[in-house]
Design a protein around this motif. Structure first.
Motif, PDB file in Angstrom:
ATOM      1  N   LEU A   1       0.821  -1.214   0.000  1.00 41.37           N
ATOM      2  CA  LEU A   1       0.000   0.000   0.000  1.00 41.37           C
ATOM      3  C   LEU A   1       0.855   1.264   0.000  1.00 41.37           C
ATOM      4  O   LEU A   1       0.440   2.307  -0.510  1.00 41.37           O
ATOM      5  N   GLY A   2       2.057   1.174   0.564  1.00 39.77           N
ATOM      6  CA  GLY A   2       2.950   2.329   0.594  1.00 39.77           C
ATOM      7  C   GLY A   2       3.338   2.829  -0.785  1.00 39.77           C
ATOM      8  O   GLY A   2       3.727   3.993  -0.945  1.00 39.77           O
ATOM      9  N   LYS A   3       3.213   1.985  -1.805  1.00 34.42           N
ATOM     10  CA  LYS A   3       3.505   2.421  -3.171  1.00 34.42           C
ATOM     11  C   LYS A   3       2.436   3.381  -3.691  1.00 34.42           C
ATOM     12  O   LYS A   3       2.708   4.224  -4.544  1.00 34.42           O
ATOM     13  N   GLU A   4       1.212   3.214  -3.213  1.00 37.31           N
ATOM     14  CA  GLU A   4       0.116   4.111  -3.592  1.00 37.31           C
ATOM     15  C   GLU A   4       0.021   5.291  -2.630  1.00 37.31           C
ATOM     16  O   GLU A   4      -0.157   6.431  -3.043  1.00 37.31           O
ATOM     17  N   PHE A   5       0.142   4.998  -1.336  1.00 34.53           N
ATOM     18  CA  PHE A   5      -0.003   6.034  -0.320  1.00 34.53           C
ATOM     19  C   PHE A   5       1.375   6.571   0.051  1.00 34.53           C
ATOM     20  O   PHE A   5       1.843   6.430   1.174  1.00 34.53           O
ATOM     21  N   ARG A   6       2.004   7.214  -0.948  1.00 32.48           N
ATOM     22  CA  ARG A   6       3.290   7.861  -0.742  1.00 32.48           C
ATOM     23  C   ARG A   6       3.067   9.209  -0.071  1.00 32.48           C
ATOM     24  O   ARG A   6       2.017   9.830  -0.213  1.00 32.48           O
ATOM     25  N   GLY A   7       4.115   9.675   0.615  1.00 33.10           N
ATOM     26  CA  GLY A   7       3.998  10.966   1.278  1.00 33.10           C
ATOM     27  C   GLY A   7       3.716  12.102   0.329  1.00 33.10           C
ATOM     28  O   GLY A   7       2.925  12.999   0.631  1.00 33.10           O
TER      29      GLY A   7
END
Length: 202
Positions: free
Chosen positions: A121-127
């Motif tokens: 999910l961190g690939k989509e929900f980047r800072g």
């Protein structure tokens, strides 16, 4: 919203608990299921003003396996997902106040699976992809709970996203620390420190 481009290379094994009138709760045996909880926080400094018009401004995180996962914005092209101790408003910052916990469902993903899902999910929900209207902390919570147990979060938690579509300048009015909670700022500091440290030759 959760991007369809995100794929999870895990067997989809999430379950919700059903309850029939007059029947006991159906729970597959021996503690095989882990509760999925949504922890909701008031951003109370602004809620003092907006509650009169029926608009609450809320931050949320998903608690599973005694860890709470949440999302915030920063300027870098990597994950904006961070971890805190469940319901610890002090880790988030002074403007956050714990409001309530909502039971969303159950999952039979293992703790290791959950961490792999968070990494994906961190690939989509980047800072650097944080957006108050269409990619905020509550969008992350909803995407995460859908994967874990097939259930979305209650609509009222993310009402600000719909409201902000009518007031497009609202995001620029919010203090930076509301978009980047203190716990995420600490995570960024550790990442920056590790990058700046010279590598030790073998």
């Amino acid at each position: 919203m959760f991007s369809n481009s995100i794929t999870c290379n895990l067997p989809f094994s999430c379950m919700t608990v059903a309850r029939d009138s007059g029947s006991e709760e159906l729970l597959p045996g021996k503690g095989s299921l882990e509760p999925v909880l949504l922890n909701v926080y008031d951003m109370y400094k602004i809620n003092e003003y907006t509650s009169n018009i029926g608009l609450g401004v809320f931050h949320s995180g998903v608690e599973v396996y005694n860890t709470e996962y949440a999302y915030g914005g920063h300027q870098y092209p990597f994950t904006g997902i961070f971890e805190i101790n469940p319901r610890d408003e002090k880790e988030l910052g002074d403007q956050f106040k714990f409001r309530q916990t909502i039971h969303i469902g159950y999952t039979d993903f293992t703790e290791e699976d959950v961490k792999r899902i968070v990494n994906e999910l961190g690939k989509e929900f980047r800072g650097d992809r944080y957006h108050l209207m269409n990619n905020n902390c509550n969008h992350f919570s909803g995407a995460f709970t859908k994967i874990l147990c097939g259930q979305d979060i209650p609509p009222w938690v993310n009402r600000l996203a719909y409201f902000s579509s009518w007031v497009p300048f609202l995001e620029r009015c919010l203090p930076k620390e509301w978009l980047t909670p203190m716990a995420l700022q600490h995570s960024l500091s550790h990442i920056q420190d590790s990058v700046s440290e010279p590598s030790t030759p073998y």
